[in-house]
Design an enzyme around this catalytic site. Structure first.
Site: not given
Ligand SMILES: Cc1ncc(COP(=O)(O)O)c(C=O)c1O
Length: 423
Positions: A132, A210, A213
């Site tokens: 992202h 990260d 999600q």
């Protein structure tokens, strides 16, 4: 907490969960709202909404300041929320949890503070092609400032996962840090971050995961993964917007300097100098997002009430169901791991329909009361350069979605085909 009725022998009871989400009882364009955009932000259960409202109604006060009852209560509840989040993601203590606004800010904090002190001219920073923008731009900025080299792990031939040989090749450059998504917001791919962490450590680098999600959708244990940093957003896991967290190993956070100065992050201040507060407060200058912390707490209670294993199982089954239905539609392409590799993917399905622009697809869905996303999904290098398309449509699932929602999406695809006269 989610009601007991939410978990049945069959799995999670979506019908009773739906009732906890006031927005899901509303309509959009005159149709029942079918919300399939949880990868962008999740809906909020009444338990979270009430917890925030109760804070403002009954104990609104600043934290760490007052010596009166409601200020102490606000401080206790805010700290308790960190304790809860630490346990939720398997951190050793709440001192390892820095509250920030979102995943983006968490990654920027790591890049500015840790990166600012540790990355030098010629060093290698490693990310992947599936990141992202939040996990690309902060590293580009750091590389541009320091003269470091930003390297990318490529995707495999079918563009569904990290390419193992590219991973080994890039790790052989001994990157100082590897910042990698746990689950892709476009492909749905779940990366084996435990293995990646072990491999990166063997090359002397540290790892930032990260988790935007992953934390909302599956059990996460940062201690088992072994990662050095982990970033997440509250708004994607039933919590309010404006609250997120950077987990960091204590020794790492201890070694880092704050990037913001001001109230609350200090122990003492003189005319020329100051000393820092203890962890995690040294990274949280100024008045915190107190309602955010309290909302996060209620969100974690709700998720724990269902159980992260059950949530993962539910989403896997729903994704399998959706992939089977979508697989039989002519001209429809699904990106990411195929139905045979359902264990390697989360409940994010990006797709395109030959002959229809993703934005038109999303608009027709909207007319049918269905919220999906279309575009580059803040992953332009992946969508444009790797997948070679300008945009994709994306549906993404959560605890309040069921087969009926998937059926509604399939029906809307039928509408798209009818309108555009596609076979
Ligand atoms: C994989 C991934 N990383 C980071 C982010 C950024 O999250 P936020 O906008 O909450 O900072 C997102 C948001 O969609 C995401 O999907």
């Amino acid at each position: 907490m989610a009601s007991k009725a939410s978990i049945t022998k069959r799995g999670i009871d979506v019908e009773s969960i739906k009732k906890d989400f006031p927005i899901l009882g509303t309509s959009m364009n005159g149709k029942r709202l079918v919300y399939l955009d949880s990868a962008a932000t999740s809906q909020k259960p009444i338990q979270v909404i009430d917890a925030i409202s109760n804070y403002y109604k009954t104990f609104n006060a600043n934290i760490h300041r007052g010596i009166y009852k409601i200020s102490e209560q606000a401080t206790e509840e805010y700290t308790a929320s960190k304790v809860k989040l630490a346990k939720f993601i398997g951190a050793k203590s709440y001192q390892e949890i820095v509250y920030v606004r979102n995943t983006t800010e968490a990654i920027n904090l790591a890049a500015l503070s840790w990166g600012g002190a540790n990355i030098k001219n010629g060093d290698h920073i490693l990310i992947t092609q599936m990141e992202h923008h939040s996990n690309i731009v902060p590293w580009q900025m750091l590389a541009q400032r320091t003269g470091a080299v930003l390297d990318y792990v490529m995707l495999n031939e079918d563009k569904s996962a990290i390419d193992e040989s590219s991973l080994e090749e890039q790790l052989s450059k001994n990157p100082k840090i590897f910042a990698v998504s746990h689950a892709s917001n476009v492909l749905g791919t779940i990366n084996d971050v435990k293995k990646i962490t072990r491999m990166t450590h063997e090359h002397g680098g540290i790892v930032l995961v990260d988790g935007a999600q992953s934390a909302p959708h599956m059990p996460v244990n940062v201690s088992e993964i072994g990662c050095d940093f982990f970033a997440l957003s509250g708004h994607k896991m039933l919590g309010p917007t404006g609250i997120g967290a950077l987990y960091g190993k204590r020794e790492l956070l201890d070694s880092m300097e704050p990037i913001f100065g001001g109230g609350d992050m200090i122990r003492s201040v003189g005319f020329q100098d100051h000393t820092w507060n203890e962890l995690p407060w040294k990274f949280e200058a100024g008045t915190s997002n107190i309602e955010g912390g309290i909302g996060m707490s209620a969100a974690i209670d709700y998720l724990n009430g269902i159980g992260m294993e059950s949530i993962r199982k539910h989403e896997m089954e729903l994704t399998r169901y959706a992939m089977e239905k979508l697989g039989s539609i002519a001209g429809l392409k699904v990106y990411g791991p195929d139905a045979k590799h359902i264990k390697n993917r989360g409940g994010v399905i990006s797709f395109s329909i030959k002959g229809a622009h993703p934005h038109d697809v999303a608009q027709i869905f909207d007319e049918n009361g269905i919220a999906i996303r279309a575009g580059h999904h803040c992953a332009m290098p992946l969508v444009e350069d790797v997948l070679g398309v300008g945009a994709v449509s994306r549906m993404s699932f959560y605890i309040y979605n069921d087969e009926k929602d998937v059926d509604a999406a399939v029906k809307a695809i039928g509408e798209v085909k009818r309108i555009f006269k596609l076979n």
